[in-house]
Design a protein around this motif. Structure first.
Motif, short mmCIF file in Angstrom:
data_model
loop_
_atom_site.label_atom_id
_atom_site.label_comp_id
_atom_site.label_asym_id
_atom_site.label_seq_id
_atom_site.Cartn_x
_atom_site.Cartn_y
_atom_site.Cartn_z
N GLY A 125 34.59 34.79 37.45
CA GLY A 125 34.19 33.63 38.23
C GLY A 125 33.18 32.75 37.54
N THR A 148 33.11 30.11 35.50
CA THR A 148 33.94 29.05 34.91
C THR A 148 33.12 28.03 34.14
OG1 THR A 148 33.83 27.91 37.05
CG2 THR A 148 35.76 29.28 36.64
N ALA A 199 26.36 34.68 38.10
CA ALA A 199 27.29 34.26 39.14
C ALA A 199 26.53 33.99 40.45
CB ALA A 199 28.36 35.32 39.36
N HIS A 235 26.46 29.99 41.91
CA HIS A 235 27.34 29.71 43.05
C HIS A 235 26.61 29.69 44.40
CE1 HIS A 235 30.68 31.54 40.34
NE2 HIS A 235 30.50 30.27 40.08
N TRP A 276 30.25 34.41 46.75
CA TRP A 276 31.02 35.15 45.75
C TRP A 276 32.46 34.68 45.75
CZ3 TRP A 276 28.03 37.71 42.60
CH2 TRP A 276 26.84 38.25 43.07
N LYS A 277 33.02 34.56 44.55
CA LYS A 277 34.44 34.30 44.45
C LYS A 277 35.20 35.62 44.63
CE LYS A 277 34.23 30.11 41.70
NZ LYS A 277 34.77 29.37 40.56
N THR A 332 34.71 39.26 42.76
CA THR A 332 33.48 39.30 41.97
C THR A 332 32.29 39.87 42.73
OG1 THR A 332 32.81 37.05 42.61
CG2 THR A 332 34.23 37.28 40.66
N ALA A 351 42.14 33.04 47.63
CA ALA A 351 40.95 32.53 46.94
C ALA A 351 40.65 31.11 47.38
CB ALA A 351 41.20 32.55 45.42
#
Length: 397
Positions: free
Chosen positions: A40, A42, A285, A289, A297-298, A301, A396
């Motif tokens: 996650g 990116t 992360a 985020h 959280w994605k 992850t 997602a």
């Protein structure tokens, strides 16, 4: 940004040639990028870096911009070129009034194993980059010369060397652009403090010198970008989440590692390695985020994909509904965190936003048994669904 522990995921490669090692480095960088994207992260980018004593050549950092990062990198305000100032190509920032030229002494370890003393003349407001010195000279390693060895080698104490001391002795004299480009400057001769009004064409009884400048300084704020020659670097903070190194033979040779080459002769393998900071990835992360409500959280992850919030879990029917829905989600390969604590609904929902799992699923006694409420943590949107079709909503974000 620090964790209680620092956990690394390392990989090592062994090749028959330096060309093969560099192919492995490219493979490791691609693999690291894919791994970080899968976590996650990116926004991570690659930048050339100074691998220090670990690396036998330039290394590659995988970084994410963050004000809480422990690394400082430079970013061009024109073309966006960015990286470690120790390796980023640069033209020095403009000199201030009354510039001073310092001379720093180093010991170079050459490719064949021998050593060579070298000096670098540089403006006093800048720092020499050993990695750039290594690149300019082809040295395998560059380290500061022991100050105790200076008097015997150059006849001067540390902090009192001048470019003319270096030129008069059997050392390799190098000049950073910041010093070579000066018309007039000051030096320290160790006796009278600073001598001002010094010129390369000779003053104060000093012979003329013709310095040939090179990019040997650590790029910093206001250094001109060496990639586009138009922008200037600005320092910013970043988190280093992974690093890929060229190791060469500096470890395999002392360990007497060998293989039989295509000619049937013993040869030393060329090594490379990568390291991913697992715990730092988790921290990064969380930092990148989050929003004002808390973590986000994605899928895949965080601690779980679905935060199952059960209201009035003390009722037998609600506990049974929660068990059935949990089994259904686990059968869909969803990871589930069940909150069946005896707390008010508002407290549970605030906690769910704070923890930040991708979706919160709410079971309420006020809704029909086959109806559930789904809250998307990323969009904040609330929808209703039946448990049968929950997997369509739990995709997602």
């Amino acid at each position: 940004m620090r964790g209680r522990e620092f956990t690394m995921a390392d990989a090592y490669t062994y090749d028959a040639s330096p060309e093969g090692m560099r192919e492995s480095v490219a493979f490791l960088n691609d693999a690291v990028t894919a791994s970080l994207t899968g976590m996650g992260l990116t926004g991570v980018f690659q930048a050339s870096a100074d691998g220090g004593s670990i690396s036998a050549g330039p290394s590659t950092e995988h970084l994410a911009l963050s004000t809480t990062g422990q690394s400082t990198i430079v970013v061009c305000d024109h073309c966006g070129n960015r990286g470690d100032g120790a390796v980023a190509a640069a033209t020095p920032p403009p000199a201030g009034p009354d510039p001073v030229v310092n001379v720093i002494a180093f010991t170079l370890t050459l490719a064949h194993g021998g050593t060579q003393a070298a000096t670098v003349a540089i403006r006093s407001d800048l720092q020499v980059s050993p990695r750039k010195v290594a690149a300019a000279t082809g040295a395998a390693h560059v380290r500061l010369l022991d100050p105790q060895d200076l008097p015997a080698l150059l006849g001067k104490e540390a902090g009192t060397l001048t470019p003319w001391d270096a030129a008069a002795n059997d050392v390799l004299a190098l000049y950073d652009h910041s010093a070579a480009g000066l018309d007039e400057f000051a030096i320290s001769d160790g006796h009278e403090g600073l001598l001002t009004g010094i010129r390369w064409n000779g003053t104060h009884g000093l012979p003329a010198l013709t310095p040939h400048g090179a990019d040997l300084h650590h790029a910093t704020d206001n250094s001109r970008c060496g990639a586009c020659s138009q922008g200037r670097y600005r320092s910013t903070r970043a988190v280093e989440v992974a690093h890929v190194f060229e190791l060469g033979t500096q470890y395999s040779r002392p360990m007497n590692l060998s293989f039989t080459d295509q000619h049937g002769q013993p040869a030393t393998p060329w090594m490379a390695c990568s390291g991913i900071g697992i715990t730092r990835c988790l921290q990064t992360a969380a930092e990148l985020h989050r929003d004002h409500h808390g973590l986000r959280w994605k899928p895949g992850t965080g601690p779980a994909d679905i935060h199952l919030t059960v209201l009035r879990a003390d009722r037998a029917e609600m506990s049974e509904r929660a068990d059935q829905l949990t089994k259904q989600l686990l059968a869909q390969n969803r990871s589930v965190l069940v909150d069946d604590r005896p707390l008010p609904a508002g407290d549970k929902l605030r906690y769910a936003r704070l923890l930040g799992l991708p979706h919160t699923v709410v079971l309420s006694p006020d809704r029909p048994a086959d109806e559930i409420e789904v809250i998307n943590r990323w969009t904040g949107r609330t929808t209703t669904a039946t448990s049968i079709h929950l997997h369509q909503l739990a995709a997602a974000p």
